[in-house]
Every structure is written in structure tokens, then in C-alpha cells.
Design a protein around this motif. Structure first.
Motif, PDB file in Angstrom:
ATOM      1  N   VAL A  56     -43.329 -11.283  -4.344  1.00 33.68           N
ATOM      2  CA  VAL A  56     -41.984 -11.838  -4.180  1.00 33.68           C
ATOM      3  C   VAL A  56     -42.031 -13.087  -3.300  1.00 33.68           C
ATOM      4  CG1 VAL A  56     -39.741 -11.412  -3.083  1.00 33.68           C
ATOM      5  CG2 VAL A  56     -40.719  -9.709  -4.626  1.00 33.68           C
ATOM      6  N   THR A  61     -43.644 -13.640  -9.998  1.00 33.78           N
ATOM      7  CA  THR A  61     -42.805 -12.600 -10.591  1.00 33.78           C
ATOM      8  C   THR A  61     -42.760 -12.742 -12.094  1.00 33.78           C
ATOM      9  OG1 THR A  61     -40.907 -14.047 -10.169  1.00 33.78           O
ATOM     10  CG2 THR A  61     -41.300 -12.252  -8.597  1.00 33.78           C
ATOM     11  N   VAL A  63     -43.251  -9.004 -10.596  1.00 33.87           N
ATOM     12  CA  VAL A  63     -44.319  -8.565  -9.703  1.00 33.87           C
ATOM     13  C   VAL A  63     -45.411  -7.821 -10.466  1.00 33.87           C
ATOM     14  CG1 VAL A  63     -42.766  -8.480  -7.719  1.00 33.87           C
ATOM     15  CG2 VAL A  63     -43.109  -6.426  -9.086  1.00 33.87           C
ATOM     16  N   MET A  66     -45.628  -4.521 -12.709  1.00 35.99           N
ATOM     17  CA  MET A  66     -44.771  -4.472 -13.902  1.00 35.99           C
ATOM     18  C   MET A  66     -45.512  -4.933 -15.150  1.00 35.99           C
ATOM     19  SD  MET A  66     -41.112  -5.937 -12.702  1.00 35.99           S
ATOM     20  CE  MET A  66     -40.197  -5.183 -11.361  1.00 35.99           C
TER      21      MET A  66
ATOM     22  N   THR B  52     -29.424  -7.342  -7.135  1.00 40.22           N
ATOM     23  CA  THR B  52     -30.187  -8.358  -6.415  1.00 40.22           C
ATOM     24  C   THR B  52     -31.657  -7.959  -6.293  1.00 40.22           C
ATOM     25  OG1 THR B  52     -28.233  -9.039  -5.153  1.00 40.22           O
ATOM     26  CG2 THR B  52     -30.385  -9.589  -4.210  1.00 40.22           C
ATOM     27  N   VAL B  56     -34.792 -10.026  -7.997  1.00 35.30           N
ATOM     28  CA  VAL B  56     -35.900 -10.538  -7.191  1.00 35.30           C
ATOM     29  C   VAL B  56     -37.233 -10.016  -7.724  1.00 35.30           C
ATOM     30  CG1 VAL B  56     -36.985 -10.351  -4.915  1.00 35.30           C
ATOM     31  CG2 VAL B  56     -34.575 -10.981  -5.088  1.00 35.30           C
ATOM     32  N   LEU B  57     -37.272  -8.715  -8.077  1.00 38.67           N
ATOM     33  CA  LEU B  57     -38.534  -8.118  -8.537  1.00 38.67           C
ATOM     34  C   LEU B  57     -38.967  -8.646  -9.897  1.00 38.67           C
ATOM     35  CD1 LEU B  57     -38.114  -4.375  -7.453  1.00 38.67           C
ATOM     36  CD2 LEU B  57     -39.468  -6.153  -6.330  1.00 38.67           C
ATOM     37  N   VAL B  63     -30.505 -15.137  -8.045  1.00 35.30           N
ATOM     38  CA  VAL B  63     -30.051 -13.811  -8.468  1.00 35.30           C
ATOM     39  C   VAL B  63     -28.669 -13.886  -9.110  1.00 35.30           C
ATOM     40  CG1 VAL B  63     -31.456 -12.639  -6.759  1.00 35.30           C
ATOM     41  CG2 VAL B  63     -29.128 -13.276  -6.167  1.00 35.30           C
ATOM     42  N   TRP B  65     -25.491 -12.659  -9.157  1.00 37.26           N
ATOM     43  CA  TRP B  65     -24.132 -12.899  -8.649  1.00 37.26           C
ATOM     44  C   TRP B  65     -23.931 -14.324  -8.172  1.00 37.26           C
ATOM     45  CZ3 TRP B  65     -24.050 -14.477  -3.606  1.00 37.26           C
ATOM     46  CH2 TRP B  65     -25.134 -14.100  -2.798  1.00 37.26           C
TER      47      TRP B  65
ATOM     48  N   VAL C  56     -36.088 -16.407  -1.249  1.00 43.05           N
ATOM     49  CA  VAL C  56     -36.329 -15.361  -2.239  1.00 43.05           C
ATOM     50  C   VAL C  56     -35.104 -15.186  -3.133  1.00 43.05           C
ATOM     51  CG1 VAL C  56     -36.609 -12.854  -2.512  1.00 43.05           C
ATOM     52  CG2 VAL C  56     -38.105 -14.118  -0.951  1.00 43.05           C
ATOM     53  N   LEU C  57     -33.915 -15.199  -2.538  1.00 40.85           N
ATOM     54  CA  LEU C  57     -32.690 -14.981  -3.324  1.00 40.85           C
ATOM     55  C   LEU C  57     -32.370 -16.143  -4.266  1.00 40.85           C
ATOM     56  CD1 LEU C  57     -30.292 -13.365  -0.678  1.00 40.85           C
ATOM     57  CD2 LEU C  57     -31.550 -12.219  -2.504  1.00 40.85           C
TER      58      LEU C  57
END
Lengths: 206, 206, 206
Positions: A56, A61, A63, A66, B52, B56-57, B63, B65, C56-57
Motif C-alpha cells: 500500500v 496494488t 496488494v 491478491m 475505503t 486502498v487494498l 478512494v 467517496w 494512500v487515500l
């Protein structure tokens, strides 16, 4: 004689490390009498938490786990093994410690190399290698409300930092990659054993 | 007669689920006597926390929203509604439980479908669907220092896992998408109600 | 006379803010008698935690501090300074408070501007600015198990929100960028001082 490439060797030891981490997560959860669902979450998070945070942060990603179903299979195997052969694993504490050390060493190297491959600096790579190795355990301890054994965790992380630096320095020599990995992991295991035997610790900052 | 496309239906129910989650976050914060700022954070995190973490993952950033201001508007509406009509929401516990179940079901399906659309495997998709649905509530409980009602949360997550698997299996049949979503959500609601009525739980791992 | 561009000014104040945050993290860790490793982690997390969560977001990865080694150097400097000149920093509480306020103000503006540059909406930008400024401190307090001083943190965050909104509004005027930054930071510092002097707080939601 040398059927394995370096990459294949790393891949199989990585799976072995993941297995050991899943086992250790499940065993701690069982000791805390968590139910099946809670124990599965703890085992999973212990096994992949470090690599997930690293991916992350560096932006790799989706990640890692997965993208290769073998990680999920090996984690499920670790959970089943821990559930059915708990007594055996608890007797094999020294063997588990050895596997855990190999796993830590390898996770450090894998995280470090993955970060370098993205073109980031060696110091960031060493930090990411350490996070890969220790963050799963940090999450595990936090989630079960275990007061973190500061001593253990700190030496844990310091060993990874030292191992990572050694790995980087060996990269400046003519040594081949397989040998470089084996030497680094051997040093990490040796430091960890010495730390436990001699009860190494750090003074508090004052 | 059928003016709504499947995507529009999902979008509106997603907003409704977000609204209910924001209300539930605010109500818990108010019960804990948090101030205005704390309650806003809890309401927001409850509403978007799961999606969220999923985004991220899987690397779907910025993200979700952030990219549609309607989510922020609906969350603010949920907060105001909870603040001004708190008594009413507390009397409507069964209605809230129903909306919450619909929200959970839909968040599971949305998270699952978004993960599949990225080309990731069905098993990862079911996990991401479940995280989308439950992680907001996990964050909410953790932030207000509520001892997590392990039973509730576990059945919660298990319901999402089962719902996700059913949704995947229905995808192999000739059933159309709207009906598939409605059937999955209905099953999730039914299992949740049965779980509450019969007080289902899991044994501790020993 | 004006050798600095606006971007250079921001960069140097950003480094100064990072330094102050690293110092504040180390001082709190030392007060809690954490060891060297623990104190380093706290100092680091305090300094980069907010910007890391923001990056990250919004999907700006690898996260910011990885891409400029100066941030790591300045954090290490902050740690050493805090370790060797702890008495001095503790006597300079008002100076530290001032630097901290400047840092907070600047982190808010930087986070806000970075989010706008990605094409996200102003309201999301204000939220991301606030997270950049306050999340490092939230992580610091949480990791040392400090009961968060709810009052302080809340005014902290509210100040950032207000500052962010003012910065956005000034962007609609003919004011130049340097002046806009200075005005915003001045307002943030003023509000923080007033909040401390008059002991501002919010009522609990009931």
C-alpha cells in the motif's frame, strides 16, 4: 544440479514463511480462546499484514497476496495444520522459531528488493523490508490485546534492519544472488538466537 | 415500467446504505457522549471505512467517496438526521436493522463486483466484499472503545461471506442481474434475522 | 530580493514542520520511557503519518517521504536534536507551540493543494489537508496509549478545517500565492492561541 532459479527458491521459502506466520497467528488466537472466525482473521493478518502495508505504501496494488491464489491456499493450510496439530507445533517450538526466523529474513529481503525494483532509495528499501517482516506480528499482538513484548519486537525489527543493510552491502560484492540470500538469512537467524540466549535489550531513552 | 437500470438501482441503494451507516455511527457516538467533532468523525468513518480499506487494498484510488460528492452530502444528511431525530431512530430499531442489513448486503455485492471487475479472483472478491461491509463497523466500535460484540460481528461477517458466495454462484446461472442482487440481499437479511432470533454463535477454538 | 519562489518557501517550511513533529514525537516517547527503537518509530510516525494517510487515500504512491531523502534526514535530525537537547526543547515550549502551529498550517495547505491538483473537489481537499495536519499526532497519541486530549485535538482539527476553507476562499481573490499562504497560517496560529487562552471547547452531542 541447480534446477531452481533464485526466483523460484525465494518463492518457495516465501510460501513457507507465510505458512509459519499463519500457524503462529492461529496458535496465539487459540491460546486467547478466540472463536473460529476471529482465529482465521488473526492467522490471515499475521501472514499477510506486513507485505500488505508495504504494498500500500509503495503503491504496488492490488496488494501481493491478491494476485496469487497460492498464498490463500498456504494460509488456509497453515490454519488447518495449526488447528489439528496444535500439540505438535507447541512441542516443536525450536523448529518453529527457526522457520519463523527464516521467514522474517526472507520477508525482509523480498520487501527490500521489491522496493528497490520500484526505483526507491536503499534506506527506504530497508525500512520497507523491515515493515514487511514485522508488521504482521505487530497487528497480531495488537488485535489480541497482547501487551507487546517490547523487548522481543524491538530486537525483531533491529535484526531485520541489520539484515537488510548486510543484504545491500553484499549487493556491492561479486557474490551471487542465491548465496547472498542464504548469507543474509543465516546472519539474521544467528543474531536472533544470540539475542534470545543473551537476553539483549535497549535502554529506555531518558 | 423499468426506468431504472441495474446500475442506477445499485447506486441509490448504496447511498441509502451509506445514510444508515452514518446514522448508526452518530447514534453510537452520541450514546458515548462524544462532542460534535468526534461524532462527525465516527459517523463518517462508519459510513466509508469499509469501502475505503477495500479501495486502498485493490488500488482503486482516489478512494470511491472522493470521486462523488453525493456520498459526502448523504453522510452529512445522515448526521443531521441522527442529531435532530435521534428519538425517532431509536424507536425505529427494527427498521434500522432492516436498512442496515440491506446496506450490508449491498456493500458486499458492490465490493465483490468492483474487485472482480479488476480481474482479481472470486475468493479475493468475496473477501473484499466482506471487508467493504463490515470494516466501517469495526472501526466505529474500535474508535469508541466499545468492546466488540464478538458474536454479532462474527455472524455479521459470516453472513457477508455466505452472501458473497451465493452471489457468485447465481452469476453462473441464467438469472438476470437485478434479480440476482435482490435474491442475495434477501438471503443475507434472512440469515441475519435467523442469527439474531436463534442467537447463533461459534465455539471457541481450542 | 525575492530569490525564493513560492514552491521553495513551502518546501523549506514543510521540512521545518516535519522537524518539529519529529521532535514532539521523540519528546513524548521519552516522557513515556520508551526505548530507542520505540522512540524512533513514534518520532517517524508523528512526522509523516498524516501525509502518508493522505497519499494512500488519494493514490499518490509511493508516498511522499519515500521520494525525497531530505525528509528522512530532517526526521533523523529532529530525533537527535530532541535526544541531546531535550531540556532546551522543554524550556522552549512556546517556541515549539509556534513552530507546531506553523507546521500544522502548512501541512494543511500542502495536503489541500496536492489534493486539488489531482482534480478532486475542494471539500475533499479540505478534509485531506486536515488529515495531513492532524493524523500524525493522532497516531502518536494512540501508539503511546495517551488518552487523547479530546479538547486539544478537536480544536486542532477544527482550526485546520477553518484554515483550509479560508485558503480556498483567498484563492478566489487577486491575492498572490505567497501572501495567501502567510495569511492562512497567521489565521491558524491566531485561532489556536485564542483557543488555548480562552479554553474553547465543544459541547457533547446529546
Amino acid at each position: 544440479m541447480n534446477d531452481f532459479s533464485s526466483a523460484e527458491l525465494i518463492y518457495y521459502v516465501d510460501l513457507a514463511g507465510t505458512f509459519v506466520f499463519a500457524v503462529s497467528g492461529w496458535l496465539l488466537a487459540a491460546k486467547k480462546e478466540l472463536d473460529f472466525f476471529g482465529a482465521s482473521v488473526i492467522a490471515f493478518v499475521t501472514a499477510v499484514g506486513g507485505g500488505t502495508l508495504r504494498d500500500v505504501l509503495i503503491g504496488s496494488t492490488p496488494v501481493g497476496w491478491m494476485q496469487d491464489v497460492n498464498y490463500l491456499i498456504i494460509i488456509a493450510s497453515g490454519m488447518f495444520a495449526a488447528a489439528f496439530f496444535r500439540r505438535i507445533f507447541e512441542k516443536l517450538r525450536k523448529t518453529m522459531f527457526l522457520f519463523d526466523s527464516v521467514g522474517i529474513g526472507l520477508f525482509t529481503i523480498l520487501g527490500l528488493q521489491k522496493t528497490l525494483d520500484l526505483g526507491l532509495s536503499p534506506i527506504v528499501a530497508v525500512m520497507m523490508g523491515t515493515i514487511s517482516a514485522v508488521f504482521g506480528g505487530v497487528l497480531r499482538d495488537t488485535l489480541v490485546n497482547e501487551i507487546p513484548l517490547i523487548f522481543r519486537r524491538e530486537v525483531y525489527a533491529t535484526v531485520c534492519l541489520v539484515g537488510g543493510i548486510i543484504y545491500l552491502m553484499l549487493g556491492q560484492t561479486a557474490i551471487n544472488d542465491d548465496f547472498r540470500i542464504i548469507v543474509t538469512i543465516s546472519i539474521i537467524i544467528t543474531i536472533r538466537i544470540l539475542a534470545v540466549v543473551y537476553n539483549w535489550s535497549f535502554r529506555a531513552v531518558k
